[in-house]
Design a protein around this motif. Structure first.
Motif, PDB file in Angstrom:
ATOM      1  N   GLN A  36      38.448 103.999 -10.985  1.00  0.00           N
ATOM      2  CA  GLN A  36      37.202 103.499 -10.404  1.00  0.00           C
ATOM      3  C   GLN A  36      37.373 103.236  -8.899  1.00  0.00           C
ATOM      4  O   GLN A  36      36.506 103.595  -8.098  1.00  0.00           O
ATOM      5  N   HIS A  37      38.485 102.619  -8.511  1.00  0.00           N
ATOM      6  CA  HIS A  37      38.759 102.389  -7.083  1.00  0.00           C
ATOM      7  C   HIS A  37      38.736 103.723  -6.324  1.00  0.00           C
ATOM      8  O   HIS A  37      38.139 103.822  -5.245  1.00  0.00           O
ATOM      9  N   ILE A  38      39.383 104.731  -6.888  1.00  0.00           N
ATOM     10  CA  ILE A  38      39.451 106.044  -6.227  1.00  0.00           C
ATOM     11  C   ILE A  38      38.064 106.661  -6.125  1.00  0.00           C
ATOM     12  O   ILE A  38      37.654 107.136  -5.059  1.00  0.00           O
ATOM     13  N   GLU A  40      35.136 105.156  -6.170  1.00  0.00           N
ATOM     14  CA  GLU A  40      34.330 104.386  -5.220  1.00  0.00           C
ATOM     15  C   GLU A  40      34.688 104.753  -3.779  1.00  0.00           C
ATOM     16  O   GLU A  40      33.810 104.820  -2.921  1.00  0.00           O
ATOM     17  N   SER A  41      35.964 105.002  -3.515  1.00  0.00           N
ATOM     18  CA  SER A  41      36.383 105.317  -2.145  1.00  0.00           C
ATOM     19  C   SER A  41      35.872 106.692  -1.717  1.00  0.00           C
ATOM     20  O   SER A  41      35.688 106.938  -0.524  1.00  0.00           O
ATOM     21  N   MET A  42      35.648 107.584  -2.662  1.00  0.00           N
ATOM     22  CA  MET A  42      35.115 108.910  -2.330  1.00  0.00           C
ATOM     23  C   MET A  42      33.625 108.830  -1.997  1.00  0.00           C
ATOM     24  O   MET A  42      33.102 109.661  -1.262  1.00  0.00           O
ATOM     25  N   GLU A  43      32.946 107.826  -2.543  1.00  0.00           N
ATOM     26  CA  GLU A  43      31.503 107.693  -2.348  1.00  0.00           C
ATOM     27  C   GLU A  43      31.150 106.968  -1.057  1.00  0.00           C
ATOM     28  O   GLU A  43      30.167 107.275  -0.404  1.00  0.00           O
ATOM     29  N   ARG A  44      31.959 105.966  -0.700  1.00  0.00           N
ATOM     30  CA  ARG A  44      31.649 105.148   0.469  1.00  0.00           C
ATOM     31  C   ARG A  44      32.919 104.459   0.940  1.00  0.00           C
ATOM     32  O   ARG A  44      33.657 103.920   0.143  1.00  0.00           O
ATOM     33  N   GLN A  45      33.127 104.455   2.238  1.00  0.00           N
ATOM     34  CA  GLN A  45      34.303 103.808   2.808  1.00  0.00           C
ATOM     35  C   GLN A  45      33.857 102.584   3.614  1.00  0.00           C
ATOM     36  O   GLN A  45      34.038 102.524   4.817  1.00  0.00           O
ATOM     37  N   ASN A  46      33.263 101.612   2.931  1.00  0.00           N
ATOM     38  CA  ASN A  46      32.704 100.451   3.620  1.00  0.00           C
ATOM     39  C   ASN A  46      33.596  99.210   3.542  1.00  0.00           C
ATOM     40  O   ASN A  46      33.184  98.136   3.944  1.00  0.00           O
ATOM     41  N   PHE A  54      40.698 106.360   0.549  1.00  0.00           N
ATOM     42  CA  PHE A  54      40.119 107.633   0.977  1.00  0.00           C
ATOM     43  C   PHE A  54      41.104 108.396   1.870  1.00  0.00           C
ATOM     44  O   PHE A  54      41.305 109.600   1.702  1.00  0.00           O
ATOM     45  N   ALA A  55      41.741 107.688   2.804  1.00  0.00           N
ATOM     46  CA  ALA A  55      42.713 108.319   3.704  1.00  0.00           C
ATOM     47  C   ALA A  55      43.909 108.868   2.908  1.00  0.00           C
ATOM     48  O   ALA A  55      44.407 109.960   3.209  1.00  0.00           O
ATOM     49  N   LEU A  56      44.359 108.120   1.912  1.00  0.00           N
ATOM     50  CA  LEU A  56      45.441 108.624   1.060  1.00  0.00           C
ATOM     51  C   LEU A  56      45.011 109.887   0.328  1.00  0.00           C
ATOM     52  O   LEU A  56      45.743 110.884   0.288  1.00  0.00           O
ATOM     53  N   ALA A  57      43.818 109.843  -0.263  1.00  0.00           N
ATOM     54  CA  ALA A  57      43.331 110.973  -1.057  1.00  0.00           C
ATOM     55  C   ALA A  57      43.224 112.235  -0.209  1.00  0.00           C
ATOM     56  O   ALA A  57      43.482 113.343  -0.703  1.00  0.00           O
ATOM     57  N   ARG A  58      42.873 112.091   1.057  1.00  0.00           N
ATOM     58  CA  ARG A  58      42.789 113.253   1.949  1.00  0.00           C
ATOM     59  C   ARG A  58      44.160 113.898   2.156  1.00  0.00           C
ATOM     60  O   ARG A  58      44.249 115.057   2.527  1.00  0.00           O
TER      61      ARG A  58
END
Length: 88
Positions: A36-38, A40-46, A54-58
């Motif tokens: 869920q954390h992952i 959520e980070s793909m949807e919005r980086q607020n 998000f930076a890790l996933a990239r």
């Protein structure tokens, strides 16, 4: 026969690049919560946490999860989560 309730699990999210604890959380299903954390980070980086994930996933990396406590009482779990957060 009733099933024993699932414990609250206090977990750490650790940065795989430097092994630093970046987040402390509390969930009855930490593996699902990590997904869920992952998501959520793909949807919005607020938040800082979402920007970090998000930076890790990239880089095709993801946080390392380490469950550090299991507690059945929800109030005690919130206290332990807060104490753990202050330790890191």
């Amino acid at each position: 026969m009733t099933a024993k309730p699932r414990p609250h699990q206090i977990y750490l999210l650790i940065d795989p690049t430097d092994q630093k604890v970046r987040y402390v959380g509390n969930s009855k299903n930490p593996k699902s919560r990590l997904r869920q954390h992952i998501k959520e980070s793909m949807e919005r980086q607020n938040t800082a946490k979402k920007k970090w994930i998000f930076a890790l996933a990239r880089q095709n990396l993801y946080p390392i999860m380490d469950v550090v406590s299991q507690i059945y009482d929800p109030s005690e779990a919130r206290i332990k989560e807060s104490e753990t957060c202050h330790q890191h």
